[in-house]
Design a protein around this motif. Structure first.
Motif, PDB file in Angstrom:
ATOM      1  N   GLN A  49      10.020   4.223   8.943  1.00 39.29           N
ATOM      2  CA  GLN A  49      10.326   5.307   9.882  1.00 39.29           C
ATOM      3  C   GLN A  49      10.447   6.643   9.164  1.00 39.29           C
ATOM      4  OE1 GLN A  49      10.377   5.266  13.161  1.00 39.29           O
ATOM      5  NE2 GLN A  49       9.947   3.056  13.290  1.00 39.29           N
ATOM      6  N   LEU A  50      11.023   6.629   7.961  1.00 40.40           N
ATOM      7  CA  LEU A  50      11.127   7.871   7.180  1.00 40.40           C
ATOM      8  C   LEU A  50       9.740   8.388   6.810  1.00 40.40           C
ATOM      9  CD1 LEU A  50      14.118   6.909   4.859  1.00 40.40           C
ATOM     10  CD2 LEU A  50      14.133   8.691   6.619  1.00 40.40           C
ATOM     11  N   ALA A  51       8.845   7.479   6.441  1.00 40.32           N
ATOM     12  CA  ALA A  51       7.481   7.891   6.116  1.00 40.32           C
ATOM     13  C   ALA A  51       6.778   8.465   7.346  1.00 40.32           C
ATOM     14  CB  ALA A  51       6.701   6.703   5.562  1.00 40.32           C
ATOM     15  N   ARG A  83      -1.251   7.291  12.048  1.00 38.58           N
ATOM     16  CA  ARG A  83       0.117   7.778  11.840  1.00 38.58           C
ATOM     17  C   ARG A  83       0.486   7.831  10.361  1.00 38.58           C
ATOM     18  NH1 ARG A  83       0.842   4.282  16.503  1.00 38.58           N
ATOM     19  NH2 ARG A  83       1.379   2.568  15.087  1.00 38.58           N
ATOM     20  N   LEU A  84      -0.140   6.957   9.557  1.00 38.84           N
ATOM     21  CA  LEU A  84       0.052   6.953   8.116  1.00 38.84           C
ATOM     22  C   LEU A  84      -1.314   6.902   7.439  1.00 38.84           C
ATOM     23  CD1 LEU A  84       3.045   4.447   7.694  1.00 38.84           C
ATOM     24  CD2 LEU A  84       3.133   6.944   7.494  1.00 38.84           C
ATOM     25  N   VAL A  85      -1.360   7.429   6.213  1.00 42.56           N
ATOM     26  CA  VAL A  85      -2.616   7.487   5.463  1.00 42.56           C
ATOM     27  C   VAL A  85      -2.420   6.783   4.127  1.00 42.56           C
ATOM     28  CG1 VAL A  85      -4.310   9.008   4.382  1.00 42.56           C
ATOM     29  CG2 VAL A  85      -3.218   9.676   6.545  1.00 42.56           C
ATOM     30  N   ARG A  86      -3.375   5.922   3.756  1.00 37.26           N
ATOM     31  CA  ARG A  86      -3.326   5.258   2.451  1.00 37.26           C
ATOM     32  C   ARG A  86      -3.684   6.254   1.355  1.00 37.26           C
ATOM     33  NH1 ARG A  86      -6.614   1.075   5.167  1.00 37.26           N
ATOM     34  NH2 ARG A  86      -5.217  -0.593   5.871  1.00 37.26           N
ATOM     35  N   ILE A  87      -2.971   6.149   0.234  1.00 39.64           N
ATOM     36  CA  ILE A  87      -3.265   7.029  -0.902  1.00 39.64           C
ATOM     37  C   ILE A  87      -3.337   6.206  -2.185  1.00 39.64           C
ATOM     38  CG2 ILE A  87      -2.204   9.051   0.182  1.00 39.64           C
ATOM     39  CD1 ILE A  87       0.251   8.601  -1.530  1.00 39.64           C
ATOM     40  N   GLN A 145       0.840  -1.204   0.000  1.00 36.68           N
ATOM     41  CA  GLN A 145       0.000   0.000   0.000  1.00 36.68           C
ATOM     42  C   GLN A 145       0.871   1.249   0.000  1.00 36.68           C
ATOM     43  OE1 GLN A 145      -2.528  -0.582   3.386  1.00 36.68           O
ATOM     44  NE2 GLN A 145      -0.863  -0.965   4.795  1.00 36.68           N
ATOM     45  N   LEU A 146       0.397   2.268  -0.693  1.00 40.71           N
ATOM     46  CA  LEU A 146       1.105   3.547  -0.730  1.00 40.71           C
ATOM     47  C   LEU A 146       0.670   4.365   0.474  1.00 40.71           C
ATOM     48  CD1 LEU A 146       1.752   2.630  -3.610  1.00 40.71           C
ATOM     49  CD2 LEU A 146       1.447   5.001  -4.347  1.00 40.71           C
ATOM     50  N   LEU A 147       1.661   4.919   1.176  1.00 39.91           N
ATOM     51  CA  LEU A 147       1.383   5.583   2.454  1.00 39.91           C
ATOM     52  C   LEU A 147       2.192   6.863   2.596  1.00 39.91           C
ATOM     53  CD1 LEU A 147       1.795   2.316   4.498  1.00 39.91           C
ATOM     54  CD2 LEU A 147      -0.397   3.450   4.139  1.00 39.91           C
ATOM     55  N   ALA A 148       1.624   7.780   3.336  1.00 43.17           N
ATOM     56  CA  ALA A 148       2.341   9.000   3.713  1.00 43.17           C
ATOM     57  C   ALA A 148       1.780   9.468   5.047  1.00 43.17           C
ATOM     58  CB  ALA A 148       2.177  10.077   2.647  1.00 43.17           C
ATOM     59  N   SER A 149       2.559  10.260   5.748  1.00 47.15           N
ATOM     60  CA  SER A 149       2.092  10.773   7.035  1.00 47.15           C
ATOM     61  C   SER A 149       1.127  11.929   6.810  1.00 47.15           C
ATOM     62  CB  SER A 149       3.280  11.250   7.875  1.00 47.15           C
ATOM     63  OG  SER A 149       3.831  12.434   7.294  1.00 47.15           O
ATOM     64  N   PRO A 150       0.217  12.165   7.751  1.00 48.10           N
ATOM     65  CA  PRO A 150      -0.682  13.332   7.631  1.00 48.10           C
ATOM     66  C   PRO A 150       0.095  14.635   7.480  1.00 48.10           C
ATOM     67  CG  PRO A 150      -1.446  11.844   9.351  1.00 48.10           C
ATOM     68  CD  PRO A 150      -0.097  11.348   8.934  1.00 48.10           C
ATOM     69  N   GLU A 151       1.241  14.737   8.167  1.00 51.29           N
ATOM     70  CA  GLU A 151       2.054  15.961   8.079  1.00 51.29           C
ATOM     71  C   GLU A 151       2.556  16.175   6.656  1.00 51.29           C
ATOM     72  OE1 GLU A 151       6.388  17.675   9.518  1.00 51.29           O
ATOM     73  OE2 GLU A 151       5.664  15.765  10.295  1.00 51.29           O
TER      74      GLU A 151
END
Length: 293
Positions: free
Chosen positions: A228-230, A252-256, A165-171
Motif C-alpha cells: 500500500q505504501l508503494a 499501478r506499479l512498475v517493475r524496475i 520483484q522491485l516495484l514503484a508507482s508511476p508517480e
C-alpha cells in the motif's frame, strides 16, 4: 506360492499370545486351523519360524527376522486401508487455516467461494499472521509459510514458489526518476520490513553477491502494508509476484531493475501436524489450493 495377509496375522498372533490355543481364542478360530495356517506359511517360506515342544514355543533365528518384516507389512497395509477409508468419507468439520496477510488476501480469499461450493460441509476459519505461529498454541490446523522451514516436527507440503520483484508507482518514478543500476538505489526512498532483517536483502546481482542489503527509509511489519505504501508513491518496494502482478498489469506499479534480478525464489509450503481425524479436510484444501496456485 504367495503369502496371504491372514497367514502373517496368524503368525504374529501366535508369537504375541505365546501358544496356538491362545492365538486361536484371540482370532476366534480353531487351534487346528491356526496350526495349519502356520504350517502353510512355513512351507511357502521353506523355513521353520517356530520351534515347538509340548511345553513352550520359541522363535527361530529366521522367525525373529521374519517377525519384524511381517509386522511392518501388516502395519503398512493398515495405514493404506486407513488412508483409503478416510478418502472415501465426505470431508466435514472445521478447518483452521493461517497465512500471512498478503497470501491470505491474494491467494486464498479469491478462491474461498469456489472451495465452499466444492466442499460445503467444511467450515473454514481463516486467520492471518505475519510471523511463524505455534500451530498448537493458536489452535491452527494448517499454516502457509513462505521461506525456509525451521520446524522439523511438522509435516510440510510444497505448494509453489514466488519470485520477488522491485516495484514503484508511476508517480514516484516521475518525481524521483527510475534507477538504472543497483548502486543508484542508494539515492532512492526504499521501503523495507521491520523484521526479520533478511527480508531487507533484495535478490539483486551486484559486485558483492546476489543479495543486496538495503537501508530502508520506511519500514513496515506487513507485506500488504508495504504494498500500500508503494501504491501511494512512498518509495521502492520488493514484493512477491503473487501480491503485485495484478498491480503491474493494471499499471499501478512498475517493475524496475529487472536486468539485475537474481534467480532467487521464495518457497511456499503448507505445514501441519499429522492427524488422521482432520487429514481429509487438510488434503482437500491443499489439493484445491495447489491447483489454483
Amino acid at each position: 506360492m504367495t503369502m496371504q495377509s491372514d497367514e502373517l496375522r496368524i503368525f504374529i498372533a501366535v508369537v504375541e499370545a505365546g501358544s496356538l490355543s491362545a492365538a486361536a481364542e484371540i482370532l476366534s478360530q480353531t487351534t487346528s486351523g491356526v496350526s495349519r495356517a502356520l504350517s502353510r506359511l512355513e512351507e511357502k517360506l521353506a523355513i521353520s519360524l517356530l520351534t515347538r515342544t509340548t511345553r513352550r514355543m520359541e522363535l527361530t533365528e529366521e522367525g525373529q527376522v521374519f517377525l519384524v518384516q511381517a509386522r511392518d507389512i501388516i502395519a503398512a497395509m493398515e495405514r493404506a486401508e486407513e488412508s483409503i477409508r478416510i478418502r472415501s468419507q465426505k470431508p466435514v468439520g472445521k478447518l483452521r487455516v493461517d497465512a500471512s496477510v498478503p497470501f491470505m488476501l491474494h491467494c486464498i480469499v479469491p478462491h474461498v467461494a469456489a472451495f465452499r461450493a466444492c466442499y460445503p460441509d467444511i467450515e473454514l476459519e481463516l486467520t492471518t499472521s505475519d510471523r511463524f505461529i505455534d500451530l498448537v498454541e493458536q489452535r491452527t490446523d494448517v499454516a502457509i509459510r513462505i521461506g525456509e522451514l525451521q520446524d522439523s516436527t511438522l509435516h510440510a507440503k510444497p505448494l509453489t514458489s514466488a519470485w520477488l520483484q522491485l516495484l514503484a508507482s508511476p508517480e514516484y518514478l516521475r518525481r524521483h526518476g527510475t534507477p538504472k543500476t543497483v548502486k543508484e538505489l542508494e539515492q532512492h526512498q526504499l521501503i523495507g520490513f521491520t523484521q526479520p532483517e533478511n527480508l531487507n536483502q533484495w535478490p539483486l546481482q551486484y559486485e558483492d553477491g546476489d543479495r543486496y542489503p538495503i537501508k530502508p527509509a520506511l519500514r513496515a511489519s506487513s507485506g500488504e502494508t508495504i504494498r500500500q505504501l508503494a501504491l501511494q508513491g512512498q518509495g521502492i518496494a520488493c514484493l512477491s509476484n503473487f501480491m503485485s502482478d495484478e498491480d503491474v498489469a493494471q499499471g499501478r506499479l512498475v517493475r524496475i531493475l529487472e536486468q539485475s534480478h537474481s534467480a532467487f525464489r521464495q518457497k511456499i509450503h503448507a505445514v501441519y501436524y499429522r492427524n488422521t481425524q482432520i487429514s481429509r479436510r487438510i488434503s482437500c484444501f491443499l489439493d484445491f489450493l495447489q491447483d489454483k496456485l
